[in-house]
Design a protein around this motif. Structure first.
Motif, PDB file in Angstrom:
ATOM      1  N   ALA A 198       0.829  -1.206   0.000  1.00  0.00           N
ATOM      2  CA  ALA A 198       0.000   0.000   0.000  1.00  0.00           C
ATOM      3  C   ALA A 198       0.865   1.259   0.000  1.00  0.00           C
ATOM      4  O   ALA A 198       0.585   2.230  -0.720  1.00  0.00           O
ATOM      5  CB  ALA A 198      -0.926  -0.005   1.215  1.00  0.00           C
ATOM      6  N   ARG A 199       1.944   1.246   0.791  1.00  0.00           N
ATOM      7  CA  ARG A 199       2.839   2.406   0.847  1.00  0.00           C
ATOM      8  C   ARG A 199       3.550   2.611  -0.498  1.00  0.00           C
ATOM      9  O   ARG A 199       3.707   3.735  -0.968  1.00  0.00           O
ATOM     10  CB  ARG A 199       3.846   2.220   1.977  1.00  0.00           C
ATOM     11  N   GLU A 200       3.970   1.521  -1.118  1.00  0.00           N
ATOM     12  CA  GLU A 200       4.668   1.610  -2.406  1.00  0.00           C
ATOM     13  C   GLU A 200       3.759   2.222  -3.469  1.00  0.00           C
ATOM     14  O   GLU A 200       4.178   3.119  -4.224  1.00  0.00           O
ATOM     15  CB  GLU A 200       5.130   0.220  -2.831  1.00  0.00           C
ATOM     16  N   VAL A 201       2.517   1.741  -3.554  1.00  0.00           N
ATOM     17  CA  VAL A 201       1.583   2.270  -4.549  1.00  0.00           C
ATOM     18  C   VAL A 201       1.291   3.739  -4.257  1.00  0.00           C
ATOM     19  O   VAL A 201       1.248   4.578  -5.181  1.00  0.00           O
ATOM     20  CB  VAL A 201       0.283   1.436  -4.570  1.00  0.00           C
ATOM     21  N   GLU A 202       1.117   4.059  -2.975  1.00  0.00           N
ATOM     22  CA  GLU A 202       0.830   5.451  -2.605  1.00  0.00           C
ATOM     23  C   GLU A 202       1.952   6.381  -3.051  1.00  0.00           C
ATOM     24  O   GLU A 202       1.713   7.431  -3.661  1.00  0.00           O
ATOM     25  CB  GLU A 202       0.645   5.546  -1.086  1.00  0.00           C
ATOM     26  N   MET A 203       3.174   6.004  -2.772  1.00  0.00           N
ATOM     27  CA  MET A 203       4.297   6.877  -3.121  1.00  0.00           C
ATOM     28  C   MET A 203       4.491   6.975  -4.630  1.00  0.00           C
ATOM     29  O   MET A 203       4.886   8.023  -5.151  1.00  0.00           O
ATOM     30  CB  MET A 203       5.563   6.384  -2.430  1.00  0.00           C
ATOM     31  N   ASP A 204       4.197   5.902  -5.336  1.00  0.00           N
ATOM     32  CA  ASP A 204       4.284   5.941  -6.796  1.00  0.00           C
ATOM     33  C   ASP A 204       3.273   6.912  -7.398  1.00  0.00           C
ATOM     34  O   ASP A 204       3.442   7.353  -8.545  1.00  0.00           O
ATOM     35  CB  ASP A 204       4.045   4.546  -7.381  1.00  0.00           C
ATOM     36  N   HIS A 205       2.243   7.245  -6.627  1.00  0.00           N
ATOM     37  CA  HIS A 205       1.185   8.124  -7.136  1.00  0.00           C
ATOM     38  C   HIS A 205       1.112   9.440  -6.368  1.00  0.00           C
ATOM     39  O   HIS A 205       0.045  10.064  -6.265  1.00  0.00           O
ATOM     40  CB  HIS A 205      -0.167   7.390  -7.102  1.00  0.00           C
ATOM     41  N   GLY A 206       2.253   9.860  -5.806  1.00  0.00           N
ATOM     42  CA  GLY A 206       2.341  11.205  -5.240  1.00  0.00           C
ATOM     43  C   GLY A 206       1.961  11.340  -3.792  1.00  0.00           C
ATOM     44  O   GLY A 206       1.873  12.473  -3.288  1.00  0.00           O
ATOM     45  N   GLY A 207       1.740  10.238  -3.074  1.00  0.00           N
ATOM     46  CA  GLY A 207       1.402  10.329  -1.652  1.00  0.00           C
ATOM     47  C   GLY A 207       2.643  10.345  -0.780  1.00  0.00           C
ATOM     48  O   GLY A 207       3.766  10.123  -1.235  1.00  0.00           O
ATOM     49  N   TYR A 208       2.440  10.604   0.505  1.00  0.00           N
ATOM     50  CA  TYR A 208       3.561  10.678   1.447  1.00  0.00           C
ATOM     51  C   TYR A 208       3.977   9.301   1.976  1.00  0.00           C
ATOM     52  O   TYR A 208       5.156   9.049   2.200  1.00  0.00           O
ATOM     53  CB  TYR A 208       3.191  11.558   2.647  1.00  0.00           C
ATOM     54  N   GLY A 209       3.021   8.437   2.258  1.00  0.00           N
ATOM     55  CA  GLY A 209       3.339   7.124   2.795  1.00  0.00           C
ATOM     56  C   GLY A 209       3.887   7.154   4.209  1.00  0.00           C
ATOM     57  O   GLY A 209       4.682   6.294   4.598  1.00  0.00           O
ATOM     58  N   PHE A 210       3.474   8.139   5.020  1.00  0.00           N
ATOM     59  CA  PHE A 210       4.059   8.318   6.342  1.00  0.00           C
ATOM     60  C   PHE A 210       3.938   7.075   7.223  1.00  0.00           C
ATOM     61  O   PHE A 210       2.892   6.410   7.244  1.00  0.00           O
ATOM     62  CB  PHE A 210       3.396   9.474   7.087  1.00  0.00           C
ATOM     63  N   VAL A 211       5.003   6.796   7.969  1.00  0.00           N
ATOM     64  CA  VAL A 211       4.962   5.832   9.061  1.00  0.00           C
ATOM     65  C   VAL A 211       4.559   6.612  10.319  1.00  0.00           C
ATOM     66  O   VAL A 211       5.080   7.708  10.555  1.00  0.00           O
ATOM     67  CB  VAL A 211       6.346   5.181   9.269  1.00  0.00           C
ATOM     68  N   ALA A 212       3.656   6.063  11.112  1.00  0.00           N
ATOM     69  CA  ALA A 212       3.238   6.763  12.333  1.00  0.00           C
ATOM     70  C   ALA A 212       4.457   7.043  13.198  1.00  0.00           C
ATOM     71  O   ALA A 212       5.232   6.134  13.506  1.00  0.00           O
ATOM     72  CB  ALA A 212       2.230   5.923  13.107  1.00  0.00           C
ATOM     73  N   PRO A 213       4.690   8.315  13.606  1.00  0.00           N
ATOM     74  CA  PRO A 213       5.883   8.628  14.393  1.00  0.00           C
ATOM     75  C   PRO A 213       5.841   7.991  15.773  1.00  0.00           C
ATOM     76  O   PRO A 213       4.775   7.839  16.376  1.00  0.00           O
ATOM     77  CB  PRO A 213       5.849  10.157  14.495  1.00  0.00           C
ATOM     78  N   SER A 214       7.014   7.608  16.255  1.00  0.00           N
ATOM     79  CA  SER A 214       7.173   7.044  17.600  1.00  0.00           C
ATOM     80  C   SER A 214       7.633   8.143  18.546  1.00  0.00           C
ATOM     81  O   SER A 214       7.989   9.245  18.119  1.00  0.00           O
ATOM     82  CB  SER A 214       8.201   5.912  17.580  1.00  0.00           C
ATOM     83  N   SER A 215       7.655   7.836  19.836  1.00  0.00           N
ATOM     84  CA  SER A 215       8.108   8.821  20.818  1.00  0.00           C
ATOM     85  C   SER A 215       8.691   8.113  22.026  1.00  0.00           C
ATOM     86  O   SER A 215       8.339   6.966  22.319  1.00  0.00           O
ATOM     87  CB  SER A 215       6.952   9.731  21.254  1.00  0.00           C
ATOM     88  N   ILE A 216       9.602   8.788  22.700  1.00  0.00           N
ATOM     89  CA  ILE A 216      10.076   8.360  24.016  1.00  0.00           C
ATOM     90  C   ILE A 216       9.917   9.541  24.959  1.00  0.00           C
ATOM     91  O   ILE A 216      10.012  10.700  24.549  1.00  0.00           O
ATOM     92  CB  ILE A 216      11.536   7.862  23.989  1.00  0.00           C
ATOM     93  N   TYR A 217       9.667   9.236  26.234  1.00  0.00           N
ATOM     94  CA  TYR A 217       9.343  10.257  27.225  1.00  0.00           C
ATOM     95  C   TYR A 217      10.307  10.170  28.405  1.00  0.00           C
ATOM     96  O   TYR A 217      10.526   9.096  28.957  1.00  0.00           O
ATOM     97  CB  TYR A 217       7.910  10.082  27.723  1.00  0.00           C
TER      98      TYR A 217
END
Length: 544
Positions: A392-411
């Motif tokens: 899904a990410r590959e197809v999205e990026m091939d068609h102009g999308g960002y394909g973001f991975v949800a950001p992680s965090s440490i506290y």
């Protein structure tokens, strides 16, 4: 930095040094050091824990964050982190969201990034050093490191002038470089000078609305629009490392910044062309309903064997017979009943969220094997979810999308102020600036509140209260450096009554003086490095 490990006595004479500790701390020893750190400040009057990015930087009980906000305990995944930083080992970094993505990338030598921002509203102090160290450590582990100056936020949310912002920004950057950030391998930028960030903020703003910001941040009709814009700019900052390539990205912050992280994770998902979920039938089901479908499928497929088909109507009967009635069971049983003889089969579902017609058609063609195509989703059989997400990410990026991975965090935990309560930039005696004269740093530590007993006799008899001591925090967070044995030695001698507060503060004050002197010398050495760095040091927004 040199370190004298003799604790000394209150009268100034040296005490007997403790027996040498083993080369490595046991897990129980390490846990003891972690437990010694305080839980934080005070809650609201009604006992509710609140997280306000622009308010009081205290948390009454860090454990409540696990229950109320879904922050995960870092201890539970510490063993998965290659060569963990001492802030992780000692429990100063206490929680995370989805950090396993980043740990796996480290383990497998795959791309990942780390980013944090600094709002230049005052001098950088030892509390900020925690974040500097976390960014630098991730860079040293092979990550793409980003450090930004949140000047738009400082101007809109705190009313700082551009002259003030420029002065403080330079100080933050010099300390960051002095502590080891490599500007040639990492990225430094200002929000106001980075067009890509501003353009991304505009795009992300179309996926958020005022009522959402009102609910998260308490915005009202009195909130200025620039302050609201600074929020989506921060969302763009968080996702900025993924503009060229989607990858796991960690945001090291204090827990008060968690609202920003949660919103950024939501926006990352909303911008995606496709959502990927598990499914069992043609109808839609929420997560709780899917768990019930999985249970029904597992039970019935075992009964009928491989040659026969599990039907939706049979699953409805099984749920009504085996599961106690509640809203989820009743809802999914009704859906199963309406589906009748439709087969109940595990599958991966691609949901059309923001895809163009061309991207949706491309995904249909890219899914191999058995599939079912519907108006707004595609069901694929025989494909696991991880492979489906990658496709899904590959197809999205091939068609102009960002394909973001949800950001992680440490506290990380907040440092207690030297005078007790919270460490505040507006109360000079409560914190030590990285720009303080080394002698002033020495004096502030000598004047600090401690967790000691009323008298030396009681201290020797009952032991000190390291878990309530701002001076012990200085050792654990900063002065012991990477030396876990020394941090534990200070703790054990304190709670065992061997270490008295006067001599403990003297040792800490000397170490602080040495640290500040060395740090400020290093700041001078990196001034040329900052001048050559690719970052605007003077804002072009100043009015003549």
């Amino acid at each position: 930095m040199t370190r004298d490990t003799d604790s000394g006595r209150e009268d100034g004479t040296d005490s007997t040094t403790a027996e040498p500790l083993p080369d490595e701390l046991s897990e129980s020893d390490a846990s003891e050091v972690r437990r010694a750190l305080p839980d934080g400040g005070t809650a609201t009057d009604d006992g509710e824990t609140t997280l306000d990015p622009w308010g009081s930087a205290t948390v009454a009980d860090y454990r409540k964050l696990f229950e109320e906000f879904g922050i995960e305990e870092f201890d539970e995944m510490l063993a998965e982190v290659p060569d963990p930083h001492y802030l992780m080992r000692r429990g100063v970094i206490f929680g995370h969201r989805d950090y396993r993505r980043v740990a796996r990338a480290m383990q497998n030598d795959e791309p990942f990034a780390a980013l944090s921002g600094f709002m230049p509203t005052g001098d950088p102090h030892i509390g900020h050093k925690l974040v500097f160290d976390e960014i630098i450590w991730h860079q040293q582990q092979g990550g793409d490191a980003y450090a930004l100056i949140a000047d738009l936020e400082a101007n809109s949310a705190r009313g700082m002038t551009w002259d003030e912002i420029d002065e403080h920004a330079r100080d933050y950057l010099l300390s960051l470089l002095a502590l080891g950030f490599d500007p040639e391998e990492g990225t430094l930028y200002r929000q106001s000078a980075d067009r890509d960030v501003q353009d991304l903020a505009f795009e992300l703003g179309s996926h958020a609305n005022f009522s959402e910001l009102e609910n998260i941040y308490g915005f009202s009709g009195e909130t200025n629009v620039s302050h609201m814009q600074s929020v989506v700019t921060q969302m763009a900052d968080i996702l900025y490392p993924q503009l060229d390539e989607p990858k796991p990205t960690v945001i090291p912050v204090g827990p008060d910044q968690d609202p920003h992280v949660r919103l950024a994770r939501d926006l990352a998902a909303r911008t995606r062309f496709f959502g990927v979920t598990k499914a069992y039938a043609s109808f839609e089901a929420d997560e709780e309903e899917r768990e019930l479908l999985a249970a029904a499928y597992a039970a019935l497929s075992e009964e009928v064997g491989e040659e026969e088909t599990v039907r939706c109507e049979d699953a409805a009967d099984w749920l009504e017979a085996e599961m106690a009635p509640d809203d989820a069971r009743d809802s999914v049983a009704a859906k199963l009943g309406e589906a009748g003889k439709e087969p109940l089969r595990p599958r991966v579902r691609f949901l059309d969220q923001n895809a163009t017609d061309e991207a949706f058609e491309a995904l249909i063609g890219a899914v191999e094997g058995e599939k079912r195509v519907f108006e707004e989703h595609i069901d694929a059989f025989g494909m696991d979810r991880e492979d489906a997400e990658a496709l899904a990410r590959e197809v999205e990026m091939d068609h102009g999308g960002y394909g973001f991975v949800a950001p992680s965090s440490i506290y990380h935990r907040f440092m207690t102020g030297l005078t007790g309560g919270k460490m505040s930039s507006s109360v000079p005696a409560s914190h030590i600036s990285l720009l303080d004269d080394p002698e002033d740093g020495y004096d502030k530590v000598k004047a600090a509140t401690t967790g000691g007993r009323e008298t030396a006799e009681k201290q020797r008899e009952l032991g000190g209260r390291a878990d309530e001591c701002p001076v012990y925090e200085l050792y654990a967070y900063l002065l012991a450096g990477d030396d876990d044995e020394f941090a534990k030695e200070v703790y054990d001698e304190c709670v065992g009554g061997e270490r008295l507060c006067g001599d403990c503060k003297e040792q800490a004050a000397q170490l602080m003086r040495e640290f500040l002197a060395e740090h400020q010398e290093k700041r001078e050495e990196v001034e040329d490095l900052l001048e050559r760095a690719d970052i605007e040091l003077d804002s072009d927004r100043k009015r003549n």
